[in-house]
Design an enzyme around this catalytic site. Structure first.
Site, PDB file in Angstrom:
ATOM      1  N   GLU A   1       0.861  -1.227   0.014  1.00 58.49           N
ATOM      2  CA  GLU A   1       0.150  -0.179   0.044  1.00 58.49           C
ATOM      3  C   GLU A   1       1.036   1.262   0.114  1.00 58.49           C
ATOM      4  OE1 GLU A   1      -2.969  -0.077  -0.462  1.00 58.49           O
ATOM      5  OE2 GLU A   1      -4.023  -1.998   0.490  1.00 58.49           O
TER       6      GLU A   1
ATOM      7  N   CYS B   1      -2.443   8.863   2.856  1.00 57.88           N
ATOM      8  CA  CYS B   1      -2.098   8.404   1.492  1.00 57.88           C
ATOM      9  C   CYS B   1      -3.077   8.724   0.446  1.00 57.88           C
ATOM     10  CB  CYS B   1      -2.085   6.706   1.820  1.00 57.88           C
ATOM     11  SG  CYS B   1      -3.446   5.868   2.286  1.00 57.88           S
TER      12      CYS B   1
HETATM   13  P1  NAD Z   1       8.502   5.138   4.523  1.00 53.72           P
HETATM   14  O1  NAD Z   1       8.278   4.368   3.503  1.00 53.72           O
HETATM   15  O2  NAD Z   1       9.486   5.894   4.816  1.00 53.72           O
HETATM   16  O3  NAD Z   1       8.405   4.199   5.926  1.00 53.72           O
HETATM   17  C1  NAD Z   1       7.444   3.299   6.118  1.00 53.72           C
HETATM   18  C2  NAD Z   1       7.988   1.916   7.004  1.00 53.72           C
HETATM   19  O4  NAD Z   1       9.088   1.316   6.335  1.00 53.72           O
HETATM   20  C3  NAD Z   1       8.715   2.496   8.080  1.00 53.72           C
HETATM   21  O5  NAD Z   1       8.310   1.672   9.369  1.00 53.72           O
HETATM   22  C4  NAD Z   1      10.120   2.429   8.027  1.00 53.72           C
HETATM   23  O6  NAD Z   1      10.723   2.182   9.161  1.00 53.72           O
HETATM   24  C5  NAD Z   1      10.067   1.228   7.046  1.00 53.72           C
HETATM   25  N1  NAD Z   1      11.247   1.047   6.392  1.00 53.72           N
HETATM   26  C6  NAD Z   1      12.016   1.926   6.175  1.00 53.72           C
HETATM   27  N2  NAD Z   1      13.142   1.478   5.043  1.00 53.72           N
HETATM   28  C7  NAD Z   1      12.781   0.299   4.851  1.00 53.72           C
HETATM   29  C8  NAD Z   1      13.324  -0.778   4.056  1.00 53.72           C
HETATM   30  N3  NAD Z   1      14.282  -0.587   3.324  1.00 53.72           N
HETATM   31  N4  NAD Z   1      12.721  -2.073   3.990  1.00 53.72           N
HETATM   32  C9  NAD Z   1      11.697  -2.316   4.619  1.00 53.72           C
HETATM   33  N5  NAD Z   1      10.973  -1.316   5.588  1.00 53.72           N
HETATM   34  C10 NAD Z   1      11.713  -0.126   5.695  1.00 53.72           C
HETATM   35  O7  NAD Z   1       6.975   5.820   4.667  1.00 53.72           O
HETATM   36  P2  NAD Z   1       6.491   6.908   5.630  1.00 53.72           P
HETATM   37  O8  NAD Z   1       7.301   8.106   5.482  1.00 53.72           O
HETATM   38  O9  NAD Z   1       6.418   6.322   7.020  1.00 53.72           O
HETATM   39  O10 NAD Z   1       4.960   7.287   5.213  1.00 53.72           O
HETATM   40  C11 NAD Z   1       4.462   7.917   4.194  1.00 53.72           C
HETATM   41  C12 NAD Z   1       4.225   7.104   3.113  1.00 53.72           C
HETATM   42  O11 NAD Z   1       3.199   6.158   3.318  1.00 53.72           O
HETATM   43  C13 NAD Z   1       3.368   7.948   1.990  1.00 53.72           C
HETATM   44  O12 NAD Z   1       4.032   7.818   0.583  1.00 53.72           O
HETATM   45  C14 NAD Z   1       2.129   7.570   2.075  1.00 53.72           C
HETATM   46  O13 NAD Z   1       1.587   8.060   0.874  1.00 53.72           O
HETATM   47  C15 NAD Z   1       2.129   6.253   2.419  1.00 53.72           C
HETATM   48  N6  NAD Z   1       0.904   5.493   2.865  1.00 53.72           N
HETATM   49  C16 NAD Z   1       0.408   4.858   1.738  1.00 53.72           C
HETATM   50  C17 NAD Z   1      -0.901   4.126   2.587  1.00 53.72           C
HETATM   51  C18 NAD Z   1      -1.823   3.278   1.609  1.00 53.72           C
HETATM   52  O14 NAD Z   1      -2.652   2.626   2.032  1.00 53.72           O
HETATM   53  N7  NAD Z   1      -1.313   3.265   0.208  1.00 53.72           N
HETATM   54  C19 NAD Z   1      -1.563   4.364   3.683  1.00 53.72           C
HETATM   55  C20 NAD Z   1      -0.431   5.265   4.404  1.00 53.72           C
HETATM   56  C21 NAD Z   1       0.627   6.091   3.936  1.00 53.72           C
END
Ligand code: NAD
Length: 468
Positions: free
Chosen positions: A246, A280
């Site tokens: 997502e 999101c």
């Molecule tokens: P992010 O991708 O920076 O982090 C998300 C998670 O991934 C965190 O727990 C982080 O620690 C972890 N992470 C970081 N590096 C990683 C790696 N290499 N491998 C695996 N996990 C890793 O996102 P964010 O800044 O926390 O959230 C914002 C983003 O999330 C926005 O782009 C938003 O649109 C998206 N989002 C999408 C939905 C949806 O349902 N489509 C819902 C909420 C947020």
């Protein structure tokens, strides 16, 4: 209590190191979360694997009932978790903030209990019988973002458990505490090892990356940015993990000329600015027909001026700060650029600390970064159009495809436009409204797989075809 613990195999684990979590509204320390080592992750995966067979063997009704019990526990502790969430995330306690998020978490948990995984018979005749069985996959790794951390944790955990899997969850380093507390509470009613949590600051060790490569994890459900989603896909490939991704959105709303600007202003505003735009499926580009463009701008400015922003614990506050410095700087950069090429109608420059005022910008060129990139903050570009087909084409000219909306009194016309939009969910006269029985997810770079409803539950299973 300032120091929070992980829960691994039903036990509290403090970890060797910890990291600080600060209140984005005040900069004050909220608490410290454990900084998990790879050995802690191995322990959590081993605990989840150890608990898997007994959990998967539970009668279906027992796992359905536990969803109801989880909803009840969340209800009991809602105020306690909501306060912690406001302290670490920044969103207001009231309005569309933390209490609302906890209400959503309970609703999703309760609804998941009503779903079933009945055997589907695709053939039953004198040549034979063919049955489709939905079976749990194994250990599900859940990786969550910082914007709606408790609700998204429940979106991941509940269908995974309901289908007979066990879980290791890793929340964002910006908002780990509400998840640690939630998992601790849920462990009072779950068998040991069924639900485990590890936290990490993503600095010395990236536990999310280690999870996506871990041979003991059979599936990753991830909510976060497109960039991280890509990395997860790459590292999951070696172990052929199942994935639900997502990812980010750059949702467009299209406003047709028959709309009454004053009547739709409130819906447009919250469609874009819920959780300060850090959602999101919030509207991130607003296309308005030329004939009512200026009136819609005026109505939005008038509405936005009366929305109080401040510390989320203060009564009446409707919007908080941006959650973290990295995101604040991104929004600042996009708005500073937009201020040079467009017309700022409201806001336009950072406030104190992590606060950024609601910002509306008109008359931008199509390739402005505020239009092309996901801002994920309180800034909305308003784009004028004269030809509906051009508006649809512009809305679709994005790598993302999470949500979209059409605004019109003519529902038939709105529906025909909605069906031309390239996105996983599309709304008419609202934006971003989700519900537990309606599948949600993206197309294009917004990811794949669906959450919610029966389709979401199926994502937590492997299909076995039985020929009798
Ligand atoms: P992010 O991708 O920076 O982090 C998300 C998670 O991934 C965190 O727990 C982080 O620690 C972890 N992470 C970081 N590096 C990683 C790696 N290499 N491998 C695996 N996990 C890793 O996102 P964010 O800044 O926390 O959230 C914002 C983003 O999330 C926005 O782009 C938003 O649109 C998206 N989002 C999408 C939905 C949806 O349902 N489509 C819902 C909420 C947020």
């Amino acid at each position: 209590m300032l120091d929070y613990s992980m829960i691994i195999g039903g036990h509290s684990v403090a970890g060797q190191e910890s990291f600080a979590v600060h209140n984005p509204a005040t900069g004050e320390l909220v608490g410290r979360a454990p900084n998990a080592s790879l050995a802690d992750l191995d322990d959590a995966v081993a605990a989840a694997r150890g608990a898997f067979h007994a959990w998967a063997a539970q009668p279906d009704e027992a796992r359905a009932a536990i969803c109801g019990a989880i909803a009840g526990k969340l209800g009991e502790h809602a105020e306690d978790i909501a306060r912690l969430l406001t302290l670490e995330q920044g969103k207001p306690l009231g309005g569309l903030g933390s209490r609302f998020e906890l209400g959503g978490a309970q609703a999703w948990a309760g609804f998941t209990g009503t779903l079933g995984l009945p055997v589907k018979v695709v053939q039953d005749d004198n040549t034979g019988r063919v049955e489709l069985h939905r079976k749990p996959i194994g250990v599900v790794g859940s990786i969550t973002p910082w914007n709606w951390p408790v609700m998204i944790a429940i979106w991941h955990i509940l269908p995974a458990l309901r289908a007979g899997n066990t879980v290791v969850i890793k929340p964002s380093p910006f908002t780990p505490l509400s998840t640690l507390r939630t998992v601790e509470i849920l462990n009072t009613i779950l068998p040991k090892g069924v639900l485990n949590v590890v936290t990490s600051d993503d600095r010395s060790t990236n536990i999310g990356a280690a999870m996506s490569a871990h041979p003991g994890i059979a599936k990753i459900v991830f909510t976060g940015s497109c960039a991280t989603g890509e990395k997860i896909m790459q590292s999951a490939a070696r172990t052929m993990k199942r994935l639900t991704l997502e990812l980010g959105g750059n949702d467009a709303g299209i406003v047709l000329p028959d709309c009454d600007p004053a009547a739709i202003a409130e819906g447009l505003f919250w469609g874009a600015f819920i959780n300060n735009g850090q959602t999101c499926a919030a509207m991130k580009r607003l296309y308005v027909h030329d004939s009512i463009h200026d009136a819609v701008c005026d109505a939005l400015v008038a509405y936005a001026r009366n929305v109080p922003m401040g510390n989320g614990l203060t009564d009446g506050v409707a919007l908080g700060p941006i959650n973290n410095r990295m995101q604040h700087d991104k929004v600042s950069r996009l708005v500073a650029d937009a201020a040079c090429s467009g017309r700022v109608l409201l806001g336009g420059a950072p406030d104190e600390g992590l606060f950024f005022p609601v910002t509306l910008v008109a008359d931008l060129p199509d390739d402005a970064p505020l239009i092309v990139e996901e801002q994920f903050g309180p800034a909305l570009p308003i784009i004028r159009f004269t030809d509906t087909d051009e508006a649809i084409a512009a809305a679709n000219a994005s790598d993302n495809g999470l949500g979209g909306s059409v605004w019109s009194k003519d529902i038939g016309k709105a529906k025909s436009i909605a069906l031309q939009m390239e996105c996983g969910s599309v709304w008419i006269n609202k934006h971003g409204a989700i519900q537990p029985n309606a599948p949600f997810g993206g197309v294009k770079r917004s990811g794949f797989g669906r959450e919610f409803g029966e389709e979401g539950l199926f994502e937590m299973t492997d299909l076995q075809t039985l020929f009798c």
